[in-house]
Design a protein around this motif. Sequence first.
Motif, short mmCIF file in Angstrom:
data_model
loop_
_atom_site.label_atom_id
_atom_site.label_comp_id
_atom_site.label_asym_id
_atom_site.label_seq_id
_atom_site.Cartn_x
_atom_site.Cartn_y
_atom_site.Cartn_z
N PRO A 1 -59.68 -52.88 61.54
CA PRO A 1 -60.07 -52.84 62.95
C PRO A 1 -60.91 -54.04 63.34
N PRO A 2 -60.74 -54.56 64.55
CA PRO A 2 -61.51 -55.71 65.00
C PRO A 2 -63.01 -55.41 65.04
N ARG B 1 -58.41 -59.37 63.56
CA ARG B 1 -58.29 -59.83 62.19
C ARG B 1 -56.81 -59.97 61.84
N GLN B 2 -56.53 -60.75 60.80
CA GLN B 2 -55.15 -61.01 60.42
C GLN B 2 -54.49 -59.77 59.82
N ASP B 3 -55.27 -58.93 59.14
CA ASP B 3 -54.69 -57.74 58.51
C ASP B 3 -54.81 -56.55 59.47
N THR B 4 -54.70 -55.36 58.94
CA THR B 4 -54.76 -54.16 59.78
C THR B 4 -56.16 -53.60 59.94
N PRO C 1 -61.78 -69.12 71.75
CA PRO C 1 -60.35 -68.88 71.48
C PRO C 1 -60.08 -67.72 70.53
N THR C 2 -61.01 -67.43 69.63
CA THR C 2 -60.80 -66.36 68.65
C THR C 2 -61.20 -64.99 69.18
N GLU C 3 -61.68 -64.92 70.40
CA GLU C 3 -62.19 -63.67 70.94
C GLU C 3 -61.21 -63.03 71.94
N LEU D 1 -63.62 -51.78 66.61
CA LEU D 1 -62.68 -51.13 67.52
C LEU D 1 -61.73 -50.30 66.66
N ALA D 2 -62.11 -49.04 66.43
CA ALA D 2 -61.47 -48.24 65.40
C ALA D 2 -60.27 -47.43 65.90
N LYS D 3 -60.27 -47.03 67.17
CA LYS D 3 -59.23 -46.15 67.69
C LYS D 3 -58.54 -46.77 68.89
N VAL D 4 -57.28 -46.41 69.07
CA VAL D 4 -56.50 -46.89 70.20
C VAL D 4 -55.84 -45.68 70.87
#
Length: 421
Positions: free
Chosen positions: A42-43, A37-40, A88-90, A128-131
Amino acid sequence: MSGAPSRVYVARLAGLPVYDPNGDQVGKVRDVVVMLRQDTKPPRVLGLVIEVFTRRRIFLPMTRVTSVDVGHVVTTGLLNMRRFEQRPTEVLVLGELLDKTVTIRESGTSAVVFDAAMEQWRTRDWVLAKVAVAESAKRFRRRGQTHVLDWSDVSGFAVIEEGQGATHLLAAFETMKPADLAAVLHELSSKRRSEIAGALDDERLADVLEELPEDDQVEILASLDTERAADVLEEMSPDDAADLIAELPTDTAERLLTLMEPEEANDVRRLLTYSERTAGGLMTSEPVILPADATVADALAHVRNADLSPALAAMIYVCRPPLETPTGRFIGVGHIQRLLREPPSALVSGVLDTDLDGLHADDSLQAVSKYLATYNLVAAPVVDEEGRLLGAVTVDDVLDHLLPEDWREPSKVEGVHRNGS
């Protein structure tokens, strides 16, 4: 859903079996598809890429996933078998996000992603909440600190990174067979393929190259420096190396052959003299060759070599010295099934099949196929006019040439590549 959200680390999903509601396995997890996503925020997790038993990679929407548990994934059983094609967006989490260099917002520190966790929210959506990241090593630390951070605490995922590593991606795929890892590489971008090839050791890369389509082989070899390319070719079986070198420009091929060890290069040069669709062009120059005074125990010890394909390990070739191809006079073959019934101390010369005359180097592909079918063999000797062993043809090499040239490509189906998620 009440309480804490479900959390699943993506690297642990790699290779997990996928079952239908009846408990039948339908495939294995190969990756997770998300939309940045464009903002912060989570995807959103769109679904899983799974590989079904035909080695086709298909898309499984998260709406069709009923359970992600320890050791397996369960679906509703409704699968769209159309081939997965990335939009392309994935973004593929394993293929593209692992090993990416990002920035921890609070400290401004660079870090490398080694995993990511998806969570199912109360709305039933997965994100996808955590990294999980490892900071760059600092002067007095052997290794940088590791952190599990919220997605919003990290930046840099949308930046195209030159020279992205592949250490953690390869760790996730460590137990994959070469053919399966080749299928993963084939689906990635050219850039990512080159980066992963650079991170593989020579032997592993050679095994993977042997399973890739020729275009991918040539592209990856061209991405390596010349000396390393020669080292990788040395690790390949001579027949596969010869097939690959034959696809290269003449000056490039000659330069690589010059850099290879003379013994390895000579084997490849000799194979290049034969036409592609003949016994000579199909054969390997490195079957299991033993002298007449070898014992059954010697033979069994040789075929236990894990680097041998099942077809090559099914038969030994007994010859007079020298034992390097082209050998002294070819005496006969020993079938491993027969050798297993003999005492270990018995000589192989006493249990040989001497009725097989062997193929000749100029025999056609059709003649080779007919020979293997007639005698119910998975491998066959190739001899010259003087009765010396030149090599052996295996059924897998024959199939490579009988099947269409693009047989390694996943089947393509026209139309929309999947249902909406």
